[in-house]
Design an enzyme around this catalytic site. Structure first.
Site, mmCIF file in Angstrom:
data_model
loop_
_atom_site.group_PDB
_atom_site.id
_atom_site.type_symbol
_atom_site.label_atom_id
_atom_site.label_comp_id
_atom_site.label_asym_id
_atom_site.label_seq_id
_atom_site.Cartn_x
_atom_site.Cartn_y
_atom_site.Cartn_z
ATOM 1 N N THR A 34 -4.689 12.783 6.353
ATOM 2 C CA THR A 34 -3.273 12.835 6.749
ATOM 3 C C THR A 34 -3.029 14.024 7.666
ATOM 4 O OG1 THR A 34 -2.752 11.910 4.573
ATOM 5 C CG2 THR A 34 -0.894 12.682 5.894
ATOM 6 N N LYS A 55 0.858 -1.191 0.000
ATOM 7 C CA LYS A 55 0.000 0.000 0.000
ATOM 8 C C LYS A 55 0.883 1.226 0.000
ATOM 9 C CE LYS A 55 -4.012 1.961 0.286
ATOM 10 N NZ LYS A 55 -3.536 2.826 -0.815
ATOM 11 N N LYS A 101 5.355 1.918 -2.990
ATOM 12 C CA LYS A 101 5.319 3.324 -3.415
ATOM 13 C C LYS A 101 5.597 3.382 -4.903
ATOM 14 C CE LYS A 101 4.860 7.307 -1.188
ATOM 15 N NZ LYS A 101 4.231 7.483 0.126
ATOM 16 N N LYS A 115 4.795 2.162 8.377
ATOM 17 C CA LYS A 115 3.622 3.002 8.684
ATOM 18 C C LYS A 115 2.383 2.126 8.920
ATOM 19 C CE LYS A 115 3.560 6.625 6.079
ATOM 20 N NZ LYS A 115 3.337 7.704 5.091
ATOM 21 N N SER A 126 -7.213 5.310 3.892
ATOM 22 C CA SER A 126 -7.215 4.517 2.656
ATOM 23 C C SER A 126 -7.685 3.098 2.941
ATOM 24 C CB SER A 126 -5.806 4.443 2.057
ATOM 25 O OG SER A 126 -5.519 5.596 1.322
ATOM 26 N N ASN A 139 -1.634 19.456 0.490
ATOM 27 C CA ASN A 139 -2.785 18.811 1.136
ATOM 28 C C ASN A 139 -2.545 18.509 2.616
ATOM 29 O OD1 ASN A 139 -4.074 15.819 1.716
ATOM 30 N ND2 ASN A 139 -5.480 17.258 0.761
HETATM 31 N N1 GLU Z 1 0.782 8.801 0.234
HETATM 32 C C1 GLU Z 1 0.295 8.676 1.580
HETATM 33 C C2 GLU Z 1 1.418 8.306 2.522
HETATM 34 O O1 GLU Z 1 2.571 8.564 2.286
HETATM 35 C C3 GLU Z 1 -0.890 7.744 1.677
HETATM 36 C C4 GLU Z 1 -0.679 6.363 1.157
HETATM 37 C C5 GLU Z 1 -1.944 5.549 1.029
HETATM 38 O O2 GLU Z 1 -3.011 6.026 1.342
HETATM 39 O O3 GLU Z 1 -1.823 4.403 0.581
HETATM 40 O O4 GLU Z 1 1.180 7.808 3.595
#
Ligand code: GLU
Length: 428
Positions: free
Chosen positions: A191, A71, A107, A95, A362, A222
């Site tokens: 976030t 994810k 990513k 995370k 998410s 954001n």
């Molecule tokens: N891009 C966000 C992060 O760095 C969210 C990632 C997601 O929702 O999968 O945590």
């Protein structure tokens, strides 16, 4: 990202190695977790508006999926590198583990600058990205999301391309989608709000009334905007924000001692979070150089932009008054800066804990898509708050118990969870 000598992945590995050593992690688990499981590097040819073809470079890195599908977001950035994507994928694994949601880490990225691309050209990049890597992603494999300079619109183009490839509806293949198209209430805010949920708890533990505090924020995208919103709603006063100026190719800090007004700043901001200097000056903001955000005489710093912003050099500018740092960005602080902040007794809420609200929401989005039943915003935010608060206190308790910094405590929890999943599966 302008500093060519900085390597985010080397930093992510250094952070991991340090805690793997503290935990006495076995060699096989170390070897498995210090590098991504797999990665994809590919070309994305796009027919531009003028009829020419530009070939963009795209990446997807899948770090680990022992706890669930990979994810993590997709970034569009002119200085994107595969090592940055590797680092960000690795941080996503930690995370998801630290907030205990059943997902792994991945990513993606594309080397491009959306400032110079029409929406049609960006759509071409999104669809091309999915055509190249579509067989390796999906609801049960790897689930992308928005990140730097990508939005719900980009996610929807990607979903549409994926659904064309696979013949059906697969809303769980991507998150951060617009409302009404499989998106979740609260995802846009998640976030930034999550950053402030953890900050609120940190202040509570130190018996500090948030309404008496001031903060300086790096970034106005954001994450920063919704962190400012949540913090201000709790009575805090943001006196400084910084933002990237596309025209001058540098960032500026906008300061107003009486406090910044979020709606006013939003009204003078482009879609990438760039604040108009002339309008801001007319509204009474002092315009300082981009690095000034870190040197402010405030109680709280919130780096909500990119990696490597609080480093051996910039950390020396942190005022004695600063007692908290809430990391909305991924990888903003280097290990050298961590040492200085620890010596100054700054309470650092580390990135992959502090900014986990986005991926947590998410996860809720995927759950709602699976049920095809969508929750009201209050319910989403309540669940988000509860997960963030619980994870924050678990990390803080462990940090106090072992006398380690918050980042190490967060790593201890995350690495142990992922290593255990790998062990249970018989991988190591
Ligand atoms: N891009 C966000 C992060 O760095 C969210 C990632 C997601 O929702 O999968 O945590």
């Amino acid at each position: 990202m302008a500093d060519q000598s900085f390597n985010a992945f080397a930093m992510a590995q250094r952070q991991f190695d340090r805690v793997a050593e503290m935990l006495g992690l076995d060699e096989a688990a170390r070897a498995l977790l210090r590098n991504p499981d797999r990665e994809f590097h590919f070309n994305i040819p796009v027919r531009m508006d003028d009829g020419s073809v530009t070939v963009f470079r795209g990446f997807r890195v899948q770090h680990n999926d022992a706890r669930g599908p990979c994810k993590g977001g997709i970034r569009f950035h002119p200085q994107e590198t595969v090592d940055t994507v590797r680092a960000l994928a690795t941080w996503m694994t930690w995370k998801c583990a630290v907030v205990n949601i059943p997902l792994g880490g991945g990513k993606g990225g594309v080397i491009c600058d959306p400032h110079h691309l029409s929406m049609r050209e960006q759509e071409g990049i999104c669809r091309g990205w999915v055509r190249q890597v579509g067989r390796a992603i999906g609801p049960v494999q790897d689930v992308p999301a928005p990140d730097v300079m990508t939005t719900g619109q980009h996610m929807l183009w990607m979903m549409d391309e994926y659904e064309k490839m696979n013949g059906g509806h697969f809303p769980g293949m991507i998150t951060g989608k617009p409302l009404g198209q499989g998106g979740s209430e609260g995802r846009t805010e998640a976030t930034g709000y999550g950053v402030v949920y953890t900050l609120r708890e940190a202040l509570l533990r130190k018996s500090i009334d948030i309404a008496t505090t001031t903060a300086s924020v790096q970034g106005f995208g954001n994450v920063a905007q919704f962190a400012i919103e949540a913090y201000t709603n709790l009575g805090g006063n943001v006196v400084c924000v910084s933002s990237w100026d596309q025209g001058d190719q540098c960032s500026y800090t906008f300061k107003r001692d009486s406090g910044v007004d979020l709606d006013e700043l939003r009204s003078m901001t482009d879609r990438f979070g760039g604040i108009d200097k002339t309008k801001a000056t007319a509204a009474g903001y002092e315009v300082l150089d981009g690095g000034a955000w870190i040197a402010q005489d405030v109680d709280i710093l919130m780096p909500c932009a990119l990696e490597n912003q609080v480093n051996a050099e910039t950390v020396l500018k942190v005022s004695e008054r600063v007692k908290f740092m809430a990391e909305g960005a991924n990888g903003p602080t280097t290990p050298e800066a961590d040492e200085v902040l620890a010596a100054k007794s700054v309470f650092v809420i580390p990135d992959f804990l502090c900014n986990a609200g986005g991926v947590t929401c998410s996860y809720f989005e995927q759950v709602q898509c699976n049920m095809n039943y969508f929750w009201p915003k209050d319910e989403v935010l309540e669940r988000l708050d509860s997960i963030m608060t619980k994870a924050f206190h678990a990390v803080t308790d462990l940090a106090e118990q072992h006398g380690v910094i918050m980042r190490d405590a967060a790593y201890m929890i995350a690495i142990q969870r992922v290593a255990e999943a790998c062990r249970l599966r018989g991988l190591v």
